[in-house]
Motif scaffolding. Sequence first.
Motif, mmCIF file in Angstrom:
data_model
loop_
_atom_site.group_PDB
_atom_site.id
_atom_site.type_symbol
_atom_site.label_atom_id
_atom_site.label_comp_id
_atom_site.label_asym_id
_atom_site.label_seq_id
_atom_site.Cartn_x
_atom_site.Cartn_y
_atom_site.Cartn_z
ATOM 1 N N GLU A 102 0.970 -1.321 -0.048
ATOM 2 C CA GLU A 102 -0.107 -0.025 -0.058
ATOM 3 C C GLU A 102 0.789 1.249 0.055
ATOM 4 N N PRO A 103 0.487 2.209 -0.645
ATOM 5 C CA PRO A 103 1.166 3.606 -0.660
ATOM 6 C C PRO A 103 1.287 4.118 0.658
ATOM 7 N N ASP A 105 1.261 7.705 2.979
ATOM 8 C CA ASP A 105 0.738 9.152 2.498
ATOM 9 C C ASP A 105 1.326 10.061 3.445
ATOM 10 N N ASP A 109 7.102 11.656 1.945
ATOM 11 C CA ASP A 109 7.141 10.731 1.024
ATOM 12 C C ASP A 109 6.936 10.946 -0.423
ATOM 13 N N ASP A 111 5.579 10.228 -4.037
ATOM 14 C CA ASP A 111 4.074 9.630 -4.350
ATOM 15 C C ASP A 111 4.544 8.213 -4.774
#
Length: 167
Positions: A102-103, A105, A109, A111
Amino acid sequence: MPPEAPAEFSRPLALGRVGPEGRTETLEATAAECAALARRLGIPAVDALRATLRLTQDPDGAVRAEGRLQAAVTQDCVVTLDPVPQRVDEVFALRFLPAGREPADGPDDLDEIATADDIADLGDAVAEQLALALDPYPRAPGAELPAEARDAASGAFAALAALSRKA
């Protein structure tokens, strides 16, 4: 659910093809891809789009992409609706994540873009960067809001300020 529509500017790359030495990819949109991107972005034209990306492996299995995109686009003037030709020249950095990750947020960080089956769509990522780089309020040279619009806007804000002072 209906199948997802294909990206207008798709350039898939398996993350595993980015070896320890990294790799450089140059992407250039065709005329048909430029027309499809213009429709996606809701602008009159994307006349040219080119990007160069330097891809390197991160220790956590992600692939870092550092690139530069250059484009020639036409947007509508927000005042007159006349066409406004513009040049976009943006440097960007992002990460493609292995499948299942999962990215993050966080505000500091890069993108992060999740991948399916460890396949990164470099073209779609560049198209997203172009969307972010577009001028949100393009104006034709010399275009100004009519005096009535400026007065109405300042009047509305003045009325709100007056209300807040009463409270």
